[in-house]
Design an enzyme around this catalytic site. Structure first.
Site, PDB file in Angstrom:
ATOM      1  N   ASP A  33       0.830  -1.202   0.000  1.00  0.00           N
ATOM      2  CA  ASP A  33       0.000   0.000   0.000  1.00  0.00           C
ATOM      3  C   ASP A  33       0.865   1.254   0.000  1.00  0.00           C
ATOM      4  OD1 ASP A  33      -2.313   1.484   0.109  1.00  0.00           O
ATOM      5  OD2 ASP A  33      -2.588   1.269   2.265  1.00  0.00           O
ATOM      6  N   ASN A  81     -11.084  -1.779  -5.622  1.00  0.00           N
ATOM      7  CA  ASN A  81     -10.182  -0.979  -6.466  1.00  0.00           C
ATOM      8  C   ASN A  81     -10.668  -0.881  -7.904  1.00  0.00           C
ATOM      9  OD1 ASN A  81      -7.171  -2.281  -4.867  1.00  0.00           O
ATOM     10  ND2 ASN A  81      -8.450  -0.516  -4.313  1.00  0.00           N
TER      11      ASN A  81
END
Length: 259
Positions: A33, A81
């Protein structure tokens, strides 16, 4: 070589020495991330951040090989996402496809992809299916053991559990099993056999970069007893030193497995 690099080199060697003879995780799960935030720091494009993140994954795998880690599962793209802007998503999907191709060409590793192919463009879905089938064939073969990589693409942890239950129900229907009988006897192994990681050990160590401290739906079933390690560093800036710190932290824990 600058002084900071000299110091980091010394620190890396010291950490590596400390890890000799210590327990090393067999399976590491990674939430990589921070690509977008890293790019923003340099006024660079989001695509530049994702490409830097890809190169960092290649580095990570070499570190895992160095320390004898056998399985790595990397969270590349969640089902959520897929709702990002088309411009960013197209770039990210292209980078993931490039990563799959590079890993597939590396004879020292085996690769499988896990997720929902139907949510992805055909060119990426086809790669996902091919890699998974290829990894299944390699698992039944002989020869030196390879580092195994699971790429979670179009992945959701809740969806994986639902898919596993569906798989068990389909098996029951195909064999004419009574559903009431199945409901009374359904156990953990019935679900585990149909997870995307079926046949693999559960993760020993879960690492998330960028300072976020949550699972985000990653390996909800398999990570029940994983050791968690959260790192402040944004993924493209993740160094070998940061990885060694995570391994040292893991080595110092006493795993209880719920006891």
């Amino acid at each position: 070589m600058t002084m900071p690099r000299l110091l980091y080199g010394y620190y890396e060697r010291r950490l590596a020495k400390e890890l000799r003879g210590q327990p090393i995780p067999g399976h590491v799960a990674m939430v990589v991330d921070g690509n977008r935030r890293w790019a923003k720091q340099f006024n660079a494009s989001t695509g530049h951040g994702h490409r830097a993140g890809l190169e960092k994954i290649i580095e990570l795998l070499s570190w895992c090989q160095e320390f004898g880690i056998r399985t790595v599962t990397i969270y590349m793209l969640s089902t959520e996402n897929i709702n990002r802007s088309k411009e960013e998503l197209d770039v990210l999907l292209g980078i993931i496809a490039t990563l799959m191709d590079r890993l597939e060409a590396d004879g020292s590793i085996s690769v499988s992809a896990m997720g929902a192919p139907e949510l992805l463009p055909d060119y990426l879905a086809n790669r996902l299916v091919r890699l998974t089938q290829q990894a299944s064939v390699e698992a039944t073969g002989t020869g030196p053991e390879k580092l195994h990589i699971n790429l979670a693409v179009g992945y959701g942890g809740r969806r994986e559990i639902v898919d596993a239950v569906r798989g068990r129900l389909r098996e029951a229907a195909a064999h004419g099993e009574d559903l009431q009988y199945l409901a009374e006897r359904l156990d953990v192994e019935d679900i585990s056999r149909y997870l995307y990681t079926s046949g693999q050990p559960d993760p020993d160590l879960f690492i998330r970069t960028s300072g976020e401290q949550r699972l985000s739906g990653f390996l909800l079933w398999q990570g029940a007893y994983s050791e968690m390690y959260f790192c402040e560093v944004l993924w493209p800036a993740f160094r070998k030193v940061d990885f060694l710190r995570a391994l040292r932290d893991y080595a110092g824990r006493h795993r209880r497995f719920g006891n």
